[in-house]
Scaffold this motif. Structure first.
Motif, short mmCIF file in Angstrom:
data_model
loop_
_atom_site.label_atom_id
_atom_site.label_comp_id
_atom_site.label_asym_id
_atom_site.label_seq_id
_atom_site.Cartn_x
_atom_site.Cartn_y
_atom_site.Cartn_z
N ALA A 4 -3.94 -21.38 -12.54
CA ALA A 4 -4.10 -19.87 -13.11
C ALA A 4 -4.35 -20.50 -14.72
N GLU A 5 -5.49 -19.44 -15.64
CA GLU A 5 -5.81 -19.45 -16.36
C GLU A 5 -6.05 -18.31 -17.33
N GLU A 39 -17.50 -13.65 -17.57
CA GLU A 39 -19.04 -14.34 -16.90
C GLU A 39 -19.41 -14.53 -19.13
N ASP A 40 -18.67 -14.15 -20.03
CA ASP A 40 -18.41 -14.64 -21.02
C ASP A 40 -17.11 -15.82 -21.83
N PHE A 41 -16.23 -15.15 -20.70
CA PHE A 41 -15.31 -17.19 -20.51
C PHE A 41 -16.02 -18.03 -20.10
N VAL A 42 -16.41 -17.96 -18.48
CA VAL A 42 -16.55 -19.45 -17.67
C VAL A 42 -17.65 -19.12 -17.66
N GLY A 43 -18.75 -18.72 -17.67
CA GLY A 43 -20.14 -19.31 -18.39
C GLY A 43 -20.88 -19.18 -17.03
N ASP A 76 -9.08 -20.70 -8.83
CA ASP A 76 -10.21 -20.88 -7.93
C ASP A 76 -9.70 -20.54 -6.20
N VAL A 77 -10.68 -20.09 -5.94
CA VAL A 77 -10.34 -19.43 -4.71
C VAL A 77 -9.63 -20.12 -3.29
N ALA A 78 -10.18 -21.46 -3.57
CA ALA A 78 -10.20 -22.51 -2.43
C ALA A 78 -8.49 -23.31 -2.82
N ASN A 79 -7.78 -22.84 -3.99
CA ASN A 79 -6.20 -23.19 -4.25
C ASN A 79 -6.31 -23.79 -4.63
N LYS A 81 -6.07 -27.14 -7.27
CA LYS A 81 -6.33 -27.22 -9.25
C LYS A 81 -7.04 -26.76 -10.10
N LEU A 82 -6.68 -26.44 -11.41
CA LEU A 82 -7.86 -26.20 -12.19
C LEU A 82 -7.51 -26.87 -13.48
N GLU A 83 -8.58 -28.02 -13.59
CA GLU A 83 -8.13 -29.29 -14.86
C GLU A 83 -8.97 -28.51 -16.33
N GLY A 84 -7.84 -28.57 -17.18
CA GLY A 84 -8.18 -28.19 -18.90
C GLY A 84 -8.59 -26.72 -18.05
N THR A 85 -9.51 -26.35 -19.54
CA THR A 85 -9.96 -25.04 -19.42
C THR A 85 -10.99 -24.35 -18.56
N MET A 86 -11.11 -23.55 -18.39
CA MET A 86 -12.09 -22.65 -17.98
C MET A 86 -13.35 -21.94 -18.35
N ASP A 87 -13.08 -21.94 -20.07
CA ASP A 87 -14.08 -21.20 -20.85
C ASP A 87 -15.23 -22.48 -20.76
N GLY A 88 -16.67 -21.82 -20.62
CA GLY A 88 -17.07 -22.73 -20.61
C GLY A 88 -17.51 -23.19 -19.55
N ALA A 89 -16.62 -23.21 -18.21
CA ALA A 89 -16.96 -23.99 -16.95
C ALA A 89 -17.58 -24.06 -16.60
N GLU A 90 -18.29 -22.87 -16.27
CA GLU A 90 -19.51 -23.01 -15.11
C GLU A 90 -19.50 -23.12 -13.87
N LEU A 91 -17.55 -22.72 -13.07
CA LEU A 91 -17.72 -22.65 -12.26
C LEU A 91 -18.19 -21.72 -11.02
#
Length: 91
Positions: A4-5, A39-43, A76-79, A81-91
């Motif tokens: 998580a982040e 939305e501002d964070f994730v994109g 991530d709801v599917a558990n 692992k996150l890679e790098g920052t989610m800032d602007g990741a648009e996931l």
């Protein structure tokens, strides 16, 4: 890789001697702020994202000890692992 982040922190402006405003008030303010910032964070909008949020906010006991912050994380709801920052990741 991480689970998580942290993407937002809400600081309650009550002074150190302020009474706990109540669990519902604390939660409502945190959830409103975090939903607005997602939305501002994730994109992408929360509804279109594969990410979810988890929130930690002050309890009455922690408030009495000076805790005046709520913290929100994305994961991530599917558990996955996150890679790098989610800032602007648009996931």
């Amino acid at each position: 890789p991480h689970d998580a982040e942290v993407y937002a922190i809400v600081r309650y402006t009550s002074g150190p001697d302020a009474d706990f405003p109540g669990e519902q008030v604390v939660q409502d303010r945190a959830e409103e702020e975090f939903n607005d910032r997602f939305e501002d964070f994730v994109g992408v909008a929360y509804e279109d994202s594969r990410l979810d949020i988890a929130t930690i906010w002050p309890t009455e006991d922690s408030w009495e000890q000076g805790d005046r912050e709520a913290t929100c994380v994305v994961f991530d709801v599917a558990n996955q692992k996150l890679e790098g920052t989610m800032d602007g990741a648009e996931l």
